[in-house]
Scaffold this active site. Structure first.
Site, mmCIF file in Angstrom:
data_model
loop_
_atom_site.group_PDB
_atom_site.id
_atom_site.type_symbol
_atom_site.label_atom_id
_atom_site.label_comp_id
_atom_site.label_asym_id
_atom_site.label_seq_id
_atom_site.Cartn_x
_atom_site.Cartn_y
_atom_site.Cartn_z
ATOM 1 C CD GLU A 105 27.310 33.358 6.300
ATOM 2 O OE1 GLU A 105 26.541 32.448 6.667
ATOM 3 O OE2 GLU A 105 28.547 33.264 6.324
ATOM 4 C CD GLU A 153 2.602 14.318 15.322
ATOM 5 O OE1 GLU A 153 3.783 14.135 14.950
ATOM 6 O OE2 GLU A 153 1.620 13.936 14.660
ATOM 7 C CG HIS A 166 29.822 26.762 20.371
ATOM 8 N ND1 HIS A 166 31.125 27.109 20.100
ATOM 9 C CD2 HIS A 166 29.343 26.181 19.241
ATOM 10 C CE1 HIS A 166 31.427 26.739 18.863
ATOM 11 N NE2 HIS A 166 30.363 26.177 18.319
ATOM 12 C CD GLU A 192 29.722 16.391 10.211
ATOM 13 O OE1 GLU A 192 29.879 17.059 11.238
ATOM 14 O OE2 GLU A 192 28.653 16.285 9.607
ATOM 15 C CB CYS A 218 32.751 24.823 13.867
ATOM 16 S SG CYS A 218 31.744 24.579 12.453
ATOM 17 N NE ARG A 263 19.372 21.881 15.252
ATOM 18 C CZ ARG A 263 19.720 23.107 15.019
ATOM 19 N NH1 ARG A 263 19.508 24.000 15.931
ATOM 20 N NH2 ARG A 263 20.256 23.427 13.875
#
Ligand code: GLN
Ligand code: ZN
Length: 764
Positions: free
Chosen positions: A488, A17, A698, A609, A647, A519
């Site tokens: 792809e 929501e 980007h 990461e 990236c 997101r």
């Protein structure tokens, strides 16, 4: 009596929501009042859910419209001047402008930077510090949320991000040598005011998050902790100093010596620290984070209870709190929504709502009130998971047992391989290529959705994909891309697409987790030994290759990224799971080669990461991560060229490991920082080939030929021409064709122009 606490609840809502409301507000389709109403409704719903679950200590202020670090920026008024004056109150529009930038009424301000929250997949807004910055209390949200809960009959424990972590997580701009910690004296009075107001409203405890206490800290940072808490502990609220994501280790003495009333530690990531902390607890209330806040597995309740009983014996039960390891923000909200999942898999899992039940069950059991049925169900599920044939695959284990150093080695060293590859491929200098994906248009997404819903047949979907692939191959030939890709178009997501085809992987319907702002991502989970059922990409790569004489680059997601972007099983080391995935990828690589694919890219955007939070643990991680990549790549002949892609651009501290991957070609992100990022490769004398991105995908901007030539010249200044590839920064799936067409045409023109100049100067 030990209490059950929560540290934070997912914000987005079972039906996402919040995402929907916030995005509608951004589009102008929802009023601010309606947005705030939705937010309040969610807060109330989640508070009541926690109350009804029987949680004693319920957090307030953990809810946010975008990000809790951004909330802290607003709270202390650390608003960069480009967003205008805040005059004691950060408006909703200023708040969102900081998060996303803003272009309106002739103003154009960029967003603040965003980066990963420790080693999670959540991203926070990075505080910006500049010389002379002043702090004032500019958002009373944390106080208002506490009052709102109080009015609803819940005396909550407010959550704030502590001042030292707030500073350490920020970035200084402008002046060299400016130190974020130098702002502490100015910042503390704002924190004092917040605590005073909370105290005045009746908050007896405040959860103050200082996750940086599990990191390697400088002496200055340690001093800052002493200064900060000497001061904040006098305000009146009892402080629950909250750490998570790792062990305190060398900061243990510091943390336990701070004059706070409580300390929360992560006993999932770092069970070994529990006894030590209890031995040094100095009478503090110790909150034990014993239910995994970052994963989806059921807690082994008996094991957890043993641990708690052990703690209660050593310490005192009424000074112990039972909690999740960290905020539940990192787990999906409710397993009950998973109506399609099979019963066995489901019996192994616990999402945020179920984790609260586990905490309460543990609390009651510690008080001698053990819910026998719940415990025996839990025991049965844990036992089933330990032996299930769905998890333990003898063939995979046999293959793993046979793995040896040989499986990580290509036949020949790079120097020999590259000669053979150059002869076989016969590419021009500065060959052009892309990173794999082409625009995922509305049309493609709509077709996939229809196919998944059964509205179109598999043949129709397939024919559509064939057409899209054919078109993109033709177009790449037309504009003269040397190494085309298939585009792809058949893939939804670079992890999901492969996970769906691997044994040991499963998916949820509603397992959304906030990634940043509005997101959300729905990570797959790896529950069992991983293996490949069938070839996964050969069909589309071979089809694309059949359309052209140029070498079509095959495209795979690497084992480290497959691991990093999934929930991972907790019953074996991550390194073992990673190597199982590596073997599955290896099979695919070999099959692609068999099908005539001569260049294969194995993407590893998540390699960096995955680095552990503590430097001392890096080496171990990098060793198995590199080994996994090498296992996936090493099954092919010398002539087959292996590419990898990452990236990002920070390679300085891991360049040895990047070289150890032994990929023939690596493409990286460099265009945004005008090639400065090549430094690491140059200083290190990186031997293999490199594609420094010359087109920043980007941004919707179309770069000009001369801009890209300029970047190529910079690369040519420091690398040998035979070493350089020409490509964009990353895949093009998020871009539109209107930008991609002219940008790639200009990129090819730039490569050709530079190629000519080199050839001219070589001839001279
Ligand atoms: N091959 C992938 C693509 O082009 C790589 C994506 C990524 O690096 N994140 O989309
Ligand atoms: Zn990328």
């Amino acid at each position: 009596m030990a209490l059950a606490a929560n540290l934070g609840f997912p914000r987005v809502g079972a039906a996402r929501e919040l995402k929907k409301a916030v995005e509608a507000y951004w589009k102008g389709a929802l009023s601010s009042t309606a947005l705030l109403d939705t937010a309040k409704e969610l807060r109330m719903r989640h508070m009541n859910l926690q109350k009804n679950a029987g949680v004693d200590i319920i957090p307030s202020g953990d809810f946010t419209l975008y990000d809790h670090v951004l909330d802290t920026i607003a709270m202390v008024g650390a608003v960069p001047t480009r967003y205008g004056a805040v005059a004691g109150d950060v408006s909703l529009d200023t708040y969102f402008a900081m998060a996303r930038g803003s272009q309106k009424d002739g103003t154009d301000v960029v967003a603040m930077e965003m980066t990963k929250w420790f080693d999670t997949n959540y991203h926070y807004i990075v505080p910006e510090f500049r010389k002379g910055m002043k702090f004032t209390l500019s958002s009373r949200k944390v106080i208002a949320d506490f009052v709102e809960a109080k009015e609803a009959g819940i005396t909550a424990r407010p959550v704030i991000l502590g001042p030292v972590s707030f500073l350490l997580l920020g970035k200084c701009y402008g002046e060299d040598g400016l130190d974020a910690l130098s702002f502490l004296p100015d910042l503390l009075p704002v924190y004092e005011s917040v605590l005073q107001e909370l105290h005045a409203q009746g908050a007896s405890w405040v959860q103050i998050d200082e996750p940086c206490l599990v990191l390697d800290l400088s002496d200055a940072a340690k001093e800052a902790y002493k200064t900060a808490y000497a001061r904040l502990s006098t305000v009146g609220c009892s402080l629950m100093l909250t750490t998570y994501f790792g062990a305190l280790k060398d900061n243990l003495a510091l943390a336990t010596s701070l004059p706070v009333e409580g300390l929360h530690i992560d006993v999932v990531r770092a069970p070994e620290q529990m006894d030590d902390v209890l031995a040094h607890a100095n009478g503090k209330v110790i909150s034990l984070g014993i239910v995994d806040g970052r994963n989806i597995w059921k807690t082994d309740l008996s094991k957890a209870l043993n641990r708690l009983e052990h703690a209660a014996e050593r310490y005192s039960a009424d000074k112990i709190i039972i909690a999740p390891s960290c905020s539940l923000l990192h787990s999906p909200i409710d397993l009950a929504l998973e109506t399609d999942m099979d019963a066995e898999l489901k019996s192994w899992l616990a999402f945020a709502t179920q984790k609260l039940d586990e905490i309460v069950l543990l609390r009651d059991a510690l008080h001698g009130n053990k819910h026998v049925i719940a415990f025996s169900n839990n025991e049965a599920a844990i036992a089933d998971r330990q032996v299930s044939i769905r998890i333990h695959d003898k063939a995979v284990q046999a293959r793993m047992a046979k793995l040896s150093a040989k499986d990580t080695e290509r036949h020949s060293a790079f120097d020999d391989r590259i000669e053979k590859q150059r002869t076989a491929l016969n590419l021009p200098l500065l060959p052009t290529t892309t990173i794999g994906s082409f625009p995922q248009t509305q049309e493609i997404r709509a077709m996939r959705a229809k196919f998944k819903k059964g509205e179109i047949t598999e043949q129709a979907y397939d024919a559509f994909l064939e057409q899209a692939t054919t078109d993109v191959i033709r177009w790449q030939e037309e504009i003269d891309i040397d190494v085309p890709v298939h585009g792809e178009f058949e893939r939804n997501d670079m992890v999901e697409y492969f996970g769906e085809q691997l044994n040991g992987y499963a998916f949820t319907q509603h397992g959304w987790v906030q990634s940043y702002g509005s997101r959300c991502v729905k990570p797959p989970f790896i529950y069992g030994d991983v293996s490949r059922k069938n070839p996964m990409t050969v069909r589309w790569s071979a089809f694309a290759q059949s359309l052209t004489k140029r070498p079509v680059k095959g495209m795979l997601t690497g084992p480290v990224t497959m691991l990093q972007w999934s929930f991972v099983r907790d019953d074996q080391p991550r390194s073992t799971t990673c190597k199982q995935i590596a073997l599955a990828v290896r099979d695919e690589v070999v099959d692609l080669e068999q099908a005539g694919i001569t260049i294969i890219q194995i993407d590893e955007p998540a390699l960096r990461e995955g680095l552990p939070l503590r430097h001392a643990d890096w080496k171990d991680y990098l060793t198995w991560a590199v080994e996994s990549f090498r296992i996936s790549a090493a099954g092919v002949q010398d002539e087959t060229q292996i590419h990898t892609h990452m990236c990002y651009s920070e390679f300085n501290d891991i360049i040895h490991s990047i070289a150890d991957l032994d990929a023939d070609v690596i493409s990286i992100e460099t265009s945004r920082s005008a090639m400065e990022l090549l430094d690491a490769f140059v200083d290190f004398k990186y031997p293999n080939e490199i594609g420094p991105g010359v087109y920043d995908i980007h941004s919707p901007r179309v770069p000009s030929q001369s801009e890209m030539e300029h970047l190529l010249q910079k690369a040519l200044d420091v690398l040998k021409p035979e070493q350089i590839w020409v490509n964009p920064d990353c895949g093009l799936k998020t871009r539109g064709w209107a930008e991609v067409r002219p940008a790639l045409e200009a990129m090819v023109a730039a490569a050709k122009a530079q190629r000519q100049q080199i050839e001219k100067s070589q001839a001279a």
